[in-house]
Motif scaffolding. Structure first.
Motif, PDB file in Angstrom:
ATOM      1  N   ASP A 197       6.347  31.902  56.338  1.00  0.00           N
ATOM      2  CA  ASP A 197       5.392  32.487  55.415  1.00  0.00           C
ATOM      3  C   ASP A 197       5.124  31.522  54.264  1.00  0.00           C
ATOM      4  O   ASP A 197       5.823  30.527  54.081  1.00  0.00           O
ATOM      5  N   ILE A 198       4.138  31.875  53.459  1.00  0.00           N
ATOM      6  CA  ILE A 198       3.777  31.039  52.311  1.00  0.00           C
ATOM      7  C   ILE A 198       4.919  31.030  51.310  1.00  0.00           C
ATOM      8  O   ILE A 198       5.503  32.069  50.996  1.00  0.00           O
ATOM      9  N   ASP A 199       5.233  29.863  50.822  1.00  0.00           N
ATOM     10  CA  ASP A 199       6.274  29.721  49.810  1.00  0.00           C
ATOM     11  C   ASP A 199       5.615  29.788  48.432  1.00  0.00           C
ATOM     12  O   ASP A 199       5.114  28.790  47.909  1.00  0.00           O
ATOM     13  N   TRP A 200       5.623  30.973  47.849  1.00  0.00           N
ATOM     14  CA  TRP A 200       4.970  31.170  46.558  1.00  0.00           C
ATOM     15  C   TRP A 200       5.705  30.476  45.422  1.00  0.00           C
ATOM     16  O   TRP A 200       5.178  30.394  44.302  1.00  0.00           O
ATOM     17  N   ARG A 201       6.909  29.985  45.681  1.00  0.00           N
ATOM     18  CA  ARG A 201       7.639  29.253  44.643  1.00  0.00           C
ATOM     19  C   ARG A 201       6.953  27.934  44.287  1.00  0.00           C
ATOM     20  O   ARG A 201       7.273  27.316  43.268  1.00  0.00           O
ATOM     21  N   LEU A 202       6.016  27.508  45.137  1.00  0.00           N
ATOM     22  CA  LEU A 202       5.276  26.285  44.843  1.00  0.00           C
ATOM     23  C   LEU A 202       4.357  26.453  43.629  1.00  0.00           C
ATOM     24  O   LEU A 202       3.976  25.463  43.000  1.00  0.00           O
ATOM     25  N   ILE A 203       4.005  27.696  43.286  1.00  0.00           N
ATOM     26  CA  ILE A 203       3.105  27.910  42.148  1.00  0.00           C
ATOM     27  C   ILE A 203       3.761  27.493  40.837  1.00  0.00           C
ATOM     28  O   ILE A 203       3.188  26.683  40.091  1.00  0.00           O
ATOM     29  N   PRO A 204       4.956  28.011  40.486  1.00  0.00           N
ATOM     30  CA  PRO A 204       5.579  27.512  39.242  1.00  0.00           C
ATOM     31  C   PRO A 204       5.907  26.027  39.299  1.00  0.00           C
ATOM     32  O   PRO A 204       5.809  25.322  38.282  1.00  0.00           O
ATOM     33  N   ALA A 205       6.277  25.516  40.488  1.00  0.00           N
ATOM     34  CA  ALA A 205       6.545  24.078  40.608  1.00  0.00           C
ATOM     35  C   ALA A 205       5.273  23.270  40.365  1.00  0.00           C
ATOM     36  O   ALA A 205       5.299  22.218  39.714  1.00  0.00           O
ATOM     37  N   GLY A 206       4.135  23.767  40.865  1.00  0.00           N
ATOM     38  CA  GLY A 206       2.869  23.085  40.629  1.00  0.00           C
ATOM     39  C   GLY A 206       2.422  23.161  39.180  1.00  0.00           C
ATOM     40  O   GLY A 206       1.837  22.214  38.649  1.00  0.00           O
ATOM     41  N   LEU A 207       2.712  24.273  38.503  1.00  0.00           N
ATOM     42  CA  LEU A 207       2.359  24.395  37.090  1.00  0.00           C
ATOM     43  C   LEU A 207       3.169  23.430  36.233  1.00  0.00           C
ATOM     44  O   LEU A 207       2.662  22.901  35.229  1.00  0.00           O
ATOM     45  N   LEU A 208       4.410  23.188  36.617  1.00  0.00           N
ATOM     46  CA  LEU A 208       5.215  22.200  35.894  1.00  0.00           C
ATOM     47  C   LEU A 208       4.630  20.798  36.064  1.00  0.00           C
ATOM     48  O   LEU A 208       4.635  19.988  35.120  1.00  0.00           O
ATOM     49  N   TRP A 349      10.326  31.509  35.578  1.00  0.00           N
ATOM     50  CA  TRP A 349       9.081  31.485  34.820  1.00  0.00           C
ATOM     51  C   TRP A 349       9.341  31.225  33.346  1.00  0.00           C
ATOM     52  O   TRP A 349       8.457  30.714  32.640  1.00  0.00           O
ATOM     53  N   ALA A 350      10.529  31.592  32.873  1.00  0.00           N
ATOM     54  CA  ALA A 350      10.877  31.296  31.481  1.00  0.00           C
ATOM     55  C   ALA A 350      10.910  29.786  31.253  1.00  0.00           C
ATOM     56  O   ALA A 350      10.498  29.297  30.191  1.00  0.00           O
ATOM     57  N   TYR A 351      11.395  29.046  32.244  1.00  0.00           N
ATOM     58  CA  TYR A 351      11.413  27.589  32.138  1.00  0.00           C
ATOM     59  C   TYR A 351       9.999  27.027  32.109  1.00  0.00           C
ATOM     60  O   TYR A 351       9.703  26.080  31.372  1.00  0.00           O
ATOM     61  N   VAL A 352       9.112  27.624  32.914  1.00  0.00           N
ATOM     62  CA  VAL A 352       7.716  27.191  32.912  1.00  0.00           C
ATOM     63  C   VAL A 352       7.085  27.437  31.544  1.00  0.00           C
ATOM     64  O   VAL A 352       6.352  26.591  31.010  1.00  0.00           O
ATOM     65  N   GLY A 353       7.383  28.601  30.958  1.00  0.00           N
ATOM     66  CA  GLY A 353       6.851  28.899  29.633  1.00  0.00           C
ATOM     67  C   GLY A 353       7.351  27.938  28.570  1.00  0.00           C
ATOM     68  O   GLY A 353       6.579  27.479  27.715  1.00  0.00           O
ATOM     69  N   PHE A 356       5.506  24.607  28.903  1.00  0.00           N
ATOM     70  CA  PHE A 356       4.173  24.607  28.310  1.00  0.00           C
ATOM     71  C   PHE A 356       4.263  24.580  26.784  1.00  0.00           C
ATOM     72  O   PHE A 356       3.407  23.971  26.121  1.00  0.00           O
ATOM     73  N   ALA A 357       5.277  25.229  26.223  1.00  0.00           N
ATOM     74  CA  ALA A 357       5.467  25.163  24.768  1.00  0.00           C
ATOM     75  C   ALA A 357       5.799  23.732  24.335  1.00  0.00           C
ATOM     76  O   ALA A 357       5.280  23.237  23.326  1.00  0.00           O
ATOM     77  N   TYR A 358       6.653  23.068  25.120  1.00  0.00           N
ATOM     78  CA  TYR A 358       6.982  21.667  24.828  1.00  0.00           C
ATOM     79  C   TYR A 358       5.741  20.790  24.910  1.00  0.00           C
ATOM     80  O   TYR A 358       5.510  19.923  24.052  1.00  0.00           O
ATOM     81  N   VAL A 359       4.919  21.026  25.930  1.00  0.00           N
ATOM     82  CA  VAL A 359       3.692  20.248  26.095  1.00  0.00           C
ATOM     83  C   VAL A 359       2.755  20.476  24.914  1.00  0.00           C
ATOM     84  O   VAL A 359       2.113  19.540  24.416  1.00  0.00           O
ATOM     85  N   ALA A 360       2.671  21.719  24.438  1.00  0.00           N
ATOM     86  CA  ALA A 360       1.789  22.025  23.310  1.00  0.00           C
ATOM     87  C   ALA A 360       2.223  21.259  22.056  1.00  0.00           C
ATOM     88  O   ALA A 360       1.383  20.667  21.356  1.00  0.00           O
ATOM     89  N   PHE A 361       3.517  21.241  21.777  1.00  0.00           N
ATOM     90  CA  PHE A 361       4.003  20.510  20.601  1.00  0.00           C
ATOM     91  C   PHE A 361       3.826  18.998  20.781  1.00  0.00           C
ATOM     92  O   PHE A 361       3.451  18.292  19.840  1.00  0.00           O
TER      93      PHE A 361
END
Length: 380
Positions: A197-208, A349-353, A356-361
């Protein structure tokens, strides 16, 4: 605000019209699906090899696209005089530069979206060592890309529209439709087709990985205010390579001795922070040394101090210059979590958030530097 939106939209559309962007987007997405259709003889680890390869393709293509797009967006306009024409109107340099980066970020999001869709398709059609390639799904996806080119050619010839921007739009649309069709495909029941099946875990990995794109695009934008595309590409490539080896080159000198070169005692005793001492004190009774002796929490500070002094005597104490460089150069390994996709592991997802906070700063500092550099630039 209206001027900001206009410049950002124009920058976005201008980058979509770049042939190199269309080439990068379509070639990387098709290549990702092709990787899933290739036998690896991985003894059952073929899906893991496919995901690692697809994420690596996404990372490299995106980083290259970020540098090329940033250079085309700013350096090219400065060289051709377009920037001077825009700034002759009531538009400030700060608004101009921030709008340019906004358009660049939107372009990278489009690139990431298409490549992430292809990564999800690849995770669906990957097969085990005893399986066979899902040729139907492969031709559906590649056919959607070919159809996008054909429709864009039709609109260009008969409606006199821009081929590249239309092709990008149709690729996004048709690959999404192809993904929905492939996602709902049923297994045909053959014992030789063991599709997963589709590995939806690739979405947070792709966002990183998108976070890495945004940071590198900011670095490229800073360089583009003064340099042309080739020097910008050279500098960003060097920073990328240094960031990949950041832990080895600077991390071991930037961290305290007990972190960089931990002994058994220092690993078990931990740092001096009161919060971590409290956590360790609750579990300290379960920790044993090689001689099977318990560690008394009251001895923690003395043990760590002993380790630090030993490393200082060896010339391996913390270096101020390494701490500064380690903080300034992005550690790209923090955005590469392919190992988190093994077995039943997940990317929080907390790590992804937090990323993104690190990237913003980090981008705030980069934009300040870019504005400072661009503000003193002579535009002729």
């Amino acid at each position: 605000m209206r001027q900001y939106r206009t410049i950002a939209f124009n920058a976005f559309m201008e980058l979509l019209r770049q042939p190199v962007f269309l080439l990068l987007m379509t070639s990387s997405s098709v290549f990702a699906v092709f990787l899933a259709s290739t036998p690896y003889f991985g003894f059952g680890d073929d899906p893991k090899l496919v995901k690692d390869s697809v994420l690596a393709t996404l990372l490299l293509v995106g980083l290259f696209g970020a540098v090329i797009s940033a250079s085309s967006s700013v350096a090219n306009e400065i060289r051709t005089g377009t920037a001077l024409a825009v700034l002759s109107k009531p538009v400030g340099r700060v608004v101009f530069l921030l709008a340019k980066y906004t358009g660049l970020a939107l372009t990278l999001m489009v690139l990431t979206y298409v490549n992430l869709v292809s990564a999800l398709v690849a995770s669906k059609i990957s097969f085990t060592a005893y399986g066979e390639a899902n040729k139907t799904a492969f031709f559906i996806f590649t056919g959607s890309v070919a159809l996008a080119y054909l429709v864009a050619g039709f609109t260009n010839y008969f409606l006199n529209r821009t081929f590249t921007s239309d092709a990008v739009s149709f690729v996004v649309l048709f690959t999404t439709i192809a993904f929905m069709i492939i996602a709902n495909m049923e297994k045909n029941g053959s014992m030789f087709e063991e599709h997963i099946d589709i590995d939806w875990r690739l979405i947070p990995a792709g966002l990183l990985i998108l976070c890495a794109f945004l940071v590198l695009a900011g670095l490229a934008l800073v360089c583009s205010t003064r340099l042309e595309i080739i020097p910008t590409l050279t500098i960003c490539s060097l920073l990328f390579l240094m960031g990949l080896m950041s832990d080895y080159l600077f991390g071991r000198w930037a961290e305290p001795a007990w972190v960089a070169f931990p002994s058994q005692k220092s690993v078990q005793t931990g740092p001096f922070s009161s919060e971590q001492k409290k956590m360790l004190s609750a579990n300290i009774s379960r920790l044993d040394l090689n001689d099977n002796q318990k560690i008394d929490p009251s001895e923690m500070e003395a043990l760590v101090a002993e380790d630090i002094q030993r490393m200082k005597n060896a010339g391996l104490d913390r270096k101020l210059w390494a701490s500064v460089v380690y903080a300034l150069i992005p550690n790209w390994q923090l955005f590469w979590l392919a190992d988190a996709l093994e077995n039943d592991k997940t990317v929080p997802w907390a790590y992804v958030g937090r990323s993104f906070a690190y990237v913003a700063f980090y981008l705030s500092a980069l934009m300040a530097l870019a504005i400072l550099s661009f503000d003193s630039r002579e535009l002729n």
